[in-house]
Design an enzyme around this catalytic site. Structure first.
Site, mmCIF file in Angstrom:
data_model
loop_
_atom_site.group_PDB
_atom_site.id
_atom_site.type_symbol
_atom_site.label_atom_id
_atom_site.label_comp_id
_atom_site.label_asym_id
_atom_site.label_seq_id
_atom_site.Cartn_x
_atom_site.Cartn_y
_atom_site.Cartn_z
ATOM 1 C CG ASP A 121 -5.435 8.047 4.632
ATOM 2 O OD1 ASP A 121 -6.369 8.654 4.074
ATOM 3 O OD2 ASP A 121 -5.599 7.050 5.363
ATOM 4 C CD GLU B 24 -6.619 5.218 2.640
ATOM 5 O OE1 GLU B 24 -7.573 5.309 3.436
ATOM 6 O OE2 GLU B 24 -5.447 5.025 3.018
ATOM 7 C CE LYS C 71 -3.065 2.698 3.067
ATOM 8 N NZ LYS C 71 -3.916 2.717 4.280
ATOM 9 N NE ARG D 59 -10.751 -1.169 4.370
ATOM 10 C CZ ARG D 59 -11.314 -1.330 5.559
ATOM 11 N NH1 ARG D 59 -12.467 -1.974 5.678
ATOM 12 N NH2 ARG D 59 -10.719 -0.856 6.639
ATOM 13 C CG ASP E 123 -1.771 5.447 4.968
ATOM 14 O OD1 ASP E 123 -1.606 4.406 5.630
ATOM 15 O OD2 ASP E 123 -2.857 5.770 4.451
ATOM 16 C CE LYS F 44 -6.327 8.916 8.101
ATOM 17 N NZ LYS F 44 -6.979 7.837 8.882
ATOM 18 C CG ASP G 251 -9.717 7.640 6.848
ATOM 19 O OD1 ASP G 251 -8.669 7.567 6.169
ATOM 20 O OD2 ASP G 251 -9.734 7.895 8.072
HETATM 21 N N1 BES Z 1 -4.042 4.734 6.976
HETATM 22 C C1 BES Z 1 -5.126 4.463 7.839
HETATM 23 C C2 BES Z 1 -4.785 3.502 8.968
HETATM 24 C C3 BES Z 1 -3.742 3.936 9.957
HETATM 25 C C4 BES Z 1 -4.117 4.393 11.210
HETATM 26 C C5 BES Z 1 -2.405 3.810 9.673
HETATM 27 C C6 BES Z 1 -3.162 4.723 12.139
HETATM 28 C C7 BES Z 1 -1.451 4.171 10.604
HETATM 29 C C8 BES Z 1 -1.829 4.627 11.838
HETATM 30 C C9 BES Z 1 -6.279 3.863 7.044
HETATM 31 O O1 BES Z 1 -6.367 4.255 5.720
HETATM 32 C C10 BES Z 1 -7.544 4.274 7.699
HETATM 33 O O2 BES Z 1 -7.818 5.428 7.705
HETATM 34 N N2 BES Z 1 -8.282 3.322 8.242
HETATM 35 C C11 BES Z 1 -9.514 3.596 8.889
HETATM 36 C C12 BES Z 1 -10.517 2.589 8.433
HETATM 37 C C13 BES Z 1 -11.924 2.874 8.892
HETATM 38 C C14 BES Z 1 -12.445 4.113 8.188
HETATM 39 C C15 BES Z 1 -12.775 1.677 8.587
HETATM 40 C C16 BES Z 1 -9.278 3.475 10.379
HETATM 41 O O3 BES Z 1 -8.534 2.591 10.802
HETATM 42 O O4 BES Z 1 -9.803 4.302 11.121
HETATM 43 ZN ZN ZN Z 2 -4.621 4.905 4.822
HETATM 44 MN MN MN Z 3 -7.501 6.047 5.507
#
Ligand code: BES
Ligand code: ZN
Ligand code: MN
Length: 485
Positions: free
Chosen positions: A255, A334, A250, A336, A273, A262, A332
């Site tokens: 992000d 994204e 990825k 996956r 990210d 966020k 967010d």
């Molecule tokens: N890049 C983030 C996940 C992340 C969080 C990486 C903390 C490093 C540190 C990912 O794209 C994300 O935002 N995931 C969301 C998914 C949710 C919207 C289902 C999350 O984990 O909040």
């Molecule tokens: Zn992300």
């Molecule tokens: Mn995200």
């Protein structure tokens, strides 16, 4: 690029010890016997090393621990580091000794007298890894980092092998630490193209090519950004004519969360990210540098998740390269979406014998496992156990998590084949479950959720706080043990 500490290997030369500046490092086993190097330092320092070894302070040390004798008489050096290290220690303890030496380096040059210790190269690796600092954006510091000379018997290839692994980890850390205005999808692709100097085949797919392939889900994530989305493919063909092993990363260079934005606090962390793509790049660099006898193909999806008038919105329905439709509930989620298309394309084009994807995928895995262990999800026990063994061996934390059809209902969409989030319960598992939809039956696969380990808020075992390079050593080890001829 951060300039790594320079490490030179040479044979033991006792006459150079007295004049060495900075720190001189000696190793003493549990038995307290001094080897030739330590004996010479002891003689020059009028018995100071022997006195330390006979002192209770030495008895209290664990194997791998270090004590410093400051300003020893008889030597030009301003310190002698005495390392307690069992002669039969494993490479984990040897690396720990290297890490402990690095912690006391403070910019000084070092003369490291590993002598006949079998683990000289592993000591050097620990030392090199822990000396890393990300200084790209600091105005030049007056004090240059002193070079390291390792004096001892090492295998002819050992120095090359240490350098291959250290350089791979450093590449991962440099990429992962880089800010998003510097490491854009474009400059990331350029950094990867430059790896062709190591003998890797590198190919960049631009937006029209991705459009033609039908990677709509990946493109959807990047469509709110001015930086064009890209997929970069790196190939190392060191094996015979067997199918390649695939690594997929990825690479979200930043992000913001997109329209489902966020919160401001901590958003700057999302420069990391692209950590999964960073690990993939680091592994490929290591494989090429040590000329691994295996076929490995790497694919990274490089996108930026930004909100603007063209950005995807919650409620949008997108068709994946596979053909399944996805309803976007949260922009967010994204990572996956990027991986869905890259996973599918990797299998479609390369028919890999197995694959590992790496992604900073969920905050949920950070809540579950913290910054010490990555989440490991797999559909294949043999491959998974091979990876867990490799990670244990390399001292990189990893913990297996479940995949199970019982989580599938959480991904049901009212309007499409599936939706891109599964709600709060088991957030890291439903993300993995989403990815599994894009893994063909019979393809051994591991998903590594590295959101907690790719970059850490305090020092990790081999790295100062920030990007750790987690995974490069374990995946290199797995390929060595499982796929090399
Ligand atoms: N890049 C983030 C996940 C992340 C969080 C990486 C903390 C490093 C540190 C990912 O794209 C994300 O935002 N995931 C969301 C998914 C949710 C919207 C289902 C999350 O984990 O909040
Ligand atoms: Zn992300
Ligand atoms: Mn995200």
């Amino acid at each position: 690029m951060t300039k790594p500490v320079s490490i030179r290997f040479q044979e033991l030369s006792l006459d150079e010890i007295a004049a060495a500046t900075g720190a001189v490092v000696v190793f003493v086993g549990e038995d307290g016997k001094l080897d030739r190097g330590a004996a010479r330092v002891n003689r020059l320092a009028r018995g100071a090393v022997a006195r330390l070894v006979e002192n209770a302070a030495f008895a209290d040390l664990n194997s791998g621990d270090v004590l410093e004798l400051a300003f020893p008489a008889g030597l030009a050096a301003d310190g002698v580091l005495v390392v307690k290290l069992d002669r039969r220690c494993g490479h984990d303890i040897a690396r720990k000794a290297g890490v402990n030496i690095a912690r006391l380096k403070r910019g000084r040059p070092m003369l490291v007298l590993t002598g006949t210790h079998r683990m000289g190269d592993e000591i050097a690796l620990g030392l090199a890894l822990r000396c890393y600092e990300f200084t790209d954006h600091k105005t030049p510091n007056a004090r240059p980092e002193g070079d390291v000379t390792v004096m001892g018997v090492t295998q002819p290839d050992a120095a090359l092998d240490v350098a291959a692994r250290a350089e791979g980890v450093f590449l991962t850390r440099d990429l992962t630490n880089a800010p998003a205005n510097i490491l854009t999808t474009q400059t990331f692709a350029e950094r990867l193209l430059a790896l062709s100097d190591l003998g890797l085949e590198v190919e960049v797919l631009d937006e029209p090519a991705l459009e033609a392939l039908g990677m709509r889900t990946l493109l959807a994530v990047g469509q709110g950004s001015d930086s064009p989305s890209k997929v970069v493919i790196l190939r190392w063909n060191g094996g015979g004519d067997e199918a390649p092993f695939a690594l997929i990363g990825k690479g979200v260079v930043f992000d913001t969360g997109g329209i489902s934005m966020k919160p401001a606090a901590g958003m700057e962390e999302m420069t990391m990210d692209m950590g999964g793509a960073g690990v993939v790049a680091g592994v490929m660099s290591t494989l090429a540098r040590r000329k691994a006898k295996a076929n490995v193909v790497a694919l990274v999806g490089l996108v930026e998740n930004m909100p603007d008038g063209k950005a995807i919105r919650p409620g949008d329905v997108i068709t994946t390269m596979k053909g399944d439709t996805v309803e976007i509930i949260n922009t967010d989620a994204e990572g996956r979406m990027v991986l869905a298309d890259v996973l599918w394309y990797a299998q479609d084009r390369f028919k890999p014998s197995g694959m590992i994807d790496l992604a900073t995928l969920t905050g949920a895995i950070v809540i579950g496992l913290g910054h010490h262990k990555a989440g490991v999800f797999s559909n294949d026990d043999a491959l998974c156990n091979g990876f867990l063994d490799a990670a244990k061996d390399e001292g990189e934390g990893a913990w297996r998590m479940p995949l199970d059809p019982v989580y599938e209902p959480q991904l049901k969409s009212r309007v499409a084949d599936l939706q891109n989030v599964g709600g709060r319960p088991a957030g890291a598992v439903t993300a993995a479950q989403f990815l599994q939809r894009f893994v063909k039956a019979g393809v051994p696969w591991i998903h590594l959720d590295i959101a907690g380990v790719a970059s850490t808020p305090s020092d990790s075992v081999y790295a100062p706080k920030g990007a750790s390079g987690w995974g490069v050593l374990s995946i290199d080890r797995l390929i060595r043990d499982r796929y090399e001829r």
